[in-house]
Design an enzyme around this catalytic site. Structure first.
Site, PDB file in Angstrom:
ATOM      1  N   ASP A 292      13.251 -86.019 -97.278  1.00 54.23           N
ATOM      2  CA  ASP A 292      13.401 -87.425 -96.899  1.00 54.23           C
ATOM      3  C   ASP A 292      12.020 -88.067 -96.879  1.00 54.23           C
ATOM      4  O   ASP A 292      11.057 -87.485 -97.380  1.00 54.23           O
ATOM      5  CB  ASP A 292      14.077 -87.505 -95.520  1.00 54.23           C
ATOM      6  CG  ASP A 292      14.995 -88.703 -95.387  1.00 54.23           C
ATOM      7  OD1 ASP A 292      14.486 -89.834 -95.338  1.00 54.23           O
ATOM      8  OD2 ASP A 292      16.218 -88.502 -95.323  1.00 54.23           O
TER       9      ASP A 292
ATOM     10  N   HIS B 214      13.114 -93.322 -91.745  1.00 49.77           N
ATOM     11  CA  HIS B 214      14.432 -92.744 -91.998  1.00 49.77           C
ATOM     12  C   HIS B 214      14.423 -91.236 -91.764  1.00 49.77           C
ATOM     13  O   HIS B 214      15.315 -90.677 -91.116  1.00 49.77           O
ATOM     14  CB  HIS B 214      14.831 -93.061 -93.440  1.00 49.77           C
ATOM     15  CG  HIS B 214      16.224 -92.710 -93.813  1.00 49.77           C
ATOM     16  ND1 HIS B 214      16.595 -91.438 -94.206  1.00 49.77           N
ATOM     17  CD2 HIS B 214      17.361 -93.458 -93.882  1.00 49.77           C
ATOM     18  CE1 HIS B 214      17.880 -91.413 -94.501  1.00 49.77           C
ATOM     19  NE2 HIS B 214      18.378 -92.628 -94.313  1.00 49.77           N
TER      20      HIS B 214
ATOM     21  N   SER C  99      23.729 -91.051 -94.093  1.00 47.33           N
ATOM     22  CA  SER C  99      22.443 -90.363 -93.968  1.00 47.33           C
ATOM     23  C   SER C  99      22.359 -89.543 -92.700  1.00 47.33           C
ATOM     24  O   SER C  99      21.556 -88.604 -92.614  1.00 47.33           O
ATOM     25  CB  SER C  99      21.300 -91.379 -93.969  1.00 47.33           C
ATOM     26  OG  SER C  99      21.066 -91.900 -95.247  1.00 47.33           O
TER      27      SER C  99
END
Length: 852
Positions: free
Chosen positions: A168, A216, A408
């Site tokens: 990520d 994120h 996610s």
């Protein structure tokens, strides 16, 4: 517990075939210069192209053909990242590279920008409850109640000893609720793409500063494995280790294809950059074991990508459990890598046990997990202010959490559950060290078999159901055997000759029983792990399936798509092979047999183009020979262009006695495509021979088509011969007044100088198909445009780039008359783009043109 045998075999092959050669140490440039371009719906790094190359091909040689340099080579994937020359745009380079000898595919170094994840809000359903854990905000984490996390932990597991790679953007790895679970070194995949950065400098250590962009990945990491302590909340596997695998560029935060590949390879090899060894994850194969046990991938795109498929295959073959998010489109359409076989594909649920309104749906889903209003870690404000953490207080640490939405976060919730399964199923020695673990297929089997199905359940919405961590751990601890998965090698062949394998055929694997998901792949174009024409499904649940094939791509092979299907059984721990035969109607070469001078195809005139194939079903390779009538002292030119397939052709010319008088690549200046010039020694016949020089698998195939242009050389162009204004690929304000008249069937030397446009007038009979072709000594010098215009000045055909940046047009005339062939430099109005240089121009009549 066992791993599918095919993974061991494939990694042994890769280990024997490849070594990783890290760049030599050099001064690190922490902020490499790059620009992100956007064309249509694609974003990519300016000046960078990724090419997949065939067995025996050299990425350096491919780069030289483009005037590029190899920025990074991935021999494990037979792919390379190229740095293009300044004047060559990525779209033009892609077209140029796709038909170069040895190239499997060419694509931009794509950048994916995720929409800002929607921030959730506290609701009644999320109100705190009394819990028996120390984390003060645990009550906000409704995901643990839906997934029965407490019931799993109460059975003595927390993910301890298991490494979860977070594939990520950059993690706030000093976050107070993550820091104690961080495992080092991690890896910065984007930094590793920079040749100015020593590979060691791409390692993420406790001292590595945050990139100042990523948030994120911090939320994903916390969902999987935030620490169980007296701060904030906790992750599903609160005792597991978190390995940061950064895949974003550090300016706008986009996820970059080359970084995805680099960090995935690191997940396999680890900091020793070698298979297995001391840095491998505990309990994995000593020779081929990976650095991490699990990789969570909360990213994806809508289109199949061969490099991503190859990367997934490499990680699966090494023994990594891959968990991915289903996507937030929400559609039933393709999403990759989640549709790739062997991955655990996770949809998102609400607190009410329904699919969220943003989560993708479809029969390709494996299961579902909470993905709405997820209370989890986020990157701290002090890190955004000072990435090295200088403004962060150790006395009163900022414990940043947020509500957030997306598949996610359903994905890492399941990745955490996978860590609990691995810990529960681990075999240990007398000292308690992990010696063996369940396979990826066994983890997937446990997750889907123990998932619960709420009221109103639909498989296309939730897969096998919602992940139940307590039930999954109980299933493993019960001691009952867990069926292992298997692998499928699907060979797709042409029914007309089963020895001919067909690449780029879509394969869909549909379960006939049980609750497995539908998975998709394509037959290979010749990767390291998978031979040409083979589709690989790894770590698939055992059981019966229907395998459907459809292809090949019409745009690549120019034939009608064929379909086939069969029933296949995948057995536990085995690699199953199956063959599918496609009824295809490939090109029928009208000039065969013409393998020798004695059987040469007789062409009645010069000034023609023929389409043929390099295919001989009776031999290991094909040779095509054509005889042409020649006049003593006249000069002739022959040029070959590959129309489909990927071969390495060569041209040789013989006189009437069979003596070679010219060969491509040795006596003439133009060498991008096979090109030969010769002077006829006497009246009579000359012979032009086409051969294939690579000898690689797939080089003898009816799908390998070429066009051969044969023309009489008439000398040099006569200036002035027309003018025009060129903006980009638009040719405007054309003046045909001084166009040079040349006969159909001729070739000549010409040159584009600064501000120059060349126009040639040709008489074309009604019903003829004419071919205008440009060959340059160096691709892109000049970078040409070629337009065909009728007597009324209307454009009837146009091409920018063909095999390389030189141009080629084919036009079927309905009415006879004069036609004008306009040769111009691309984007001549902009001096930084316009190019100059010599070229060969020919105009011929096609004897057997393609129908489309």
């Amino acid at each position: 517990m066992t791993r599918s045998v095919i993974g061991t075999l494939l990694l042994a092959l890769a280990l024997a075939a490849c070594t990783l050669n890290p760049p030599a140490p050099s001064v690190r440039n922490p902020t490499p210069s790059y620009t992100i371009d956007r064309v249509g719906d694609q974003s990519f790094i300016r000046g960078q192209l990724i090419v997949g190359y065939r067995e025996g091909a050299s990425p350096e040689a491919i780069a030289r053909r483009l005037g590029a340099t190899v920025q990074q080579d991935w021999p494990l994937l037979r792919a390379a990242l190229l740095q293009l020359p300044p004047r060559l745009s990525v779209p033009k380079a892609k077209v140029s590279a796709e038909r170069l000898e040895g190239v499997r595919y060419a694509e931009p170094n794509l950048v994916h920008f995720r929409p800002e994840p929607a921030r959730g809000v506290a609701t009644t359903a999320l109100s705190p409850t009394q819990v028996s854990v120390s984390d003060p905000e645990f009550g906000r984490q409704w995901m643990h109640r839906q997934m029965n996390s407490l019931g799993a932990w109460s059975q003595g597991v927390s993910g301890s000893g298991i490494r979860i790679g977070i594939h990520d953007d950059f993690i706030d790895h000093r976050h107070p609720d993550l820091v104690d679970n961080m495992f080092y070194p991690g890896f910065d995949g984007f930094a590793a793409s920079n040749p100015e950065v020593p590979i060691e400098a791409a390692l993420i250590t406790p001292e590595t500063p945050h990139d100042g962009v990523g948030f994120h990945g911090t939320s994903v990491a916390g969902t999987a494995a935030a620490v169980g302590n007296d701060l904030g909340g906790r992750g599903t596997a609160y005792g597991a280790s978190i390995v940061p695998l950064a895949i974003n560029e550090p300016e706008q935060g986009g996820l970059v294809l080359s970084a995805i590949v680099n960090s995935a390879i690191f997940a396999v090899l680890g900091p020793d950059f070698a298979f297995g060894g001391d840095d491998r994850a505990p309990g994995t194969d000593p020779e081929t074991g990976p650095y991490v046990h699990i990789v969570n991938m909360s990213w994806g795109g809508a289109f199949y990508n061969q490099l991503i498929k190859d990367t997934m295959d490499l990680m699966l073959a090494s023994g990594i459990v891959l968990v991915t998010s289903a996507g937030n489109t929400p559609t039933e359409g393709p999403s990759f890598p989640s549709w790739n076989p062997g991955l655990i594909n996770v949809a998102a649920t609400t607190a009410r046990g329904t699919r969220t309104n943003f989560s993708n749906r479809g029969l390709h889903l494996d299961l579902a997990a909470p993905g709405e209003n997820i209370w989890t870690t986020t990157t701290r404000g002090c890190i955004f202010a000072t990435p090295d953490g200088a403004s962060c207080s150790e006395e009163e640490p900022e414990v940043a959490y947020t509500y957030i939405n997306g598949t996610s976060f359903s994905s890492p919730a399941v990745a955490g559950t996978a860590a609990l399964i691995l810990e529960a199923g681990a075999e240990r020695d007398a000292e308690g060290n992990i010696t063996a673990l369940p396979s990826a297929a066994q983890v997937q089997r446990v997750l889907t078999e123990t998932a619960f199905q709420p009221s109103g359940y639909e498989r296309s919405a939730l897969g096998a159901g919602i992940a139940d961590s307590a039930a999954a751990v109980a299933r493993v601890l019960s001691g009952d055997p867990i069926p292992d998965g298997g692998s499928l090698l699907a060979e797709v062949v042409w029914a007309g000759n089963p020895d001919i394998r067909v690449p780029q055929v879509g394969l869909t694997l549909i379960p006939e029983d049980g609750d497995a998901a539908v998975k998709y792949t394509q037959t290979s174009d010749g990767t390291l792990l998978t031979p040409l024409g083979i589709g690989l499904f790894q770590q698939m649940p055992s059981g019966r399936y229907t395998l459907q094939a459809s292809g090949p791509y019409r745009s690549v092979h120019g034939i009608e798509v064929g379909t086939a299907q069969t029933s296949v059984e995948i057995r536990p721990g085995e690699a199953t092979a199956v063959r599918l035969a496609l009824e295809l109607s490939p090109f029928e070469d009208p000039f065969e047999p013409n393998n020798t001078l004695e059987t040469a195809a007789e062409l009645e005139e010069v000034g023609v183009t023929v389409r043929a194939s390099l295919y001989d079903p009776e031999a290991a390779s094909d040779v095509d020979v054509y005889s042409i009538p020649v006049t003593a002292g006249s000069v002739y030119r022959a040029s070959l262009k590959t129309a489909s397939g990927n071969v390495a052709p060569a041209l040789t010319v013989y006189d009437a006695s069979g003596t070679p008088i010219a060969q491509s690549g040795s006596t003439q200046a133009f060498t991008l495509n096979p090109f030969v010039e010769f002077e006829a020694p006497e009246d009579g016949l000359a012979y032009i021979e086409v051969t294939e020089t690579s000898g690689l698998e797939g080089s003898n195939s009816p799908f390998n088509l070429y066009d051969l242009d044969i023309a009489r050389y008439i000398g040099e162009e006569e200036e002035p011969n027309g003018s025009a204004v060129v903006i980009g690929t638009s040719i405007q304000n054309i003046d045909f007044t001084d166009a040079q008249r040349i006969p159909l069937g001729s070739a000549l030397d010409a040159e584009l100088t600064e501000g120059d446009t060349d126009i040639f007038q040709v008489e074309v009979p009604a019903g003829a198909t004419v071919v205008g072709d440009i060959v340059t000594a160096v691709d892109g010098q000049p970078d040409t445009l070629l337009g065909v215009y009728n007597e009324a000045g209307q454009q009837v055909a146009f091409n920018d780039d063909y095999n390389g940046r030189a141009s080629r047009v084919l036009y079927a005339s309905q009415t006879g008359g004069l036609y004008y062939f306009v040769v111009a430099p691309w984007d001549a109005i902009n001096p930084q783009n316009a190019t100059t240089g010599p070229y060969n121009f020919s105009v011929t009549r096609h004897l057997n043109p393609p129908t489309e």
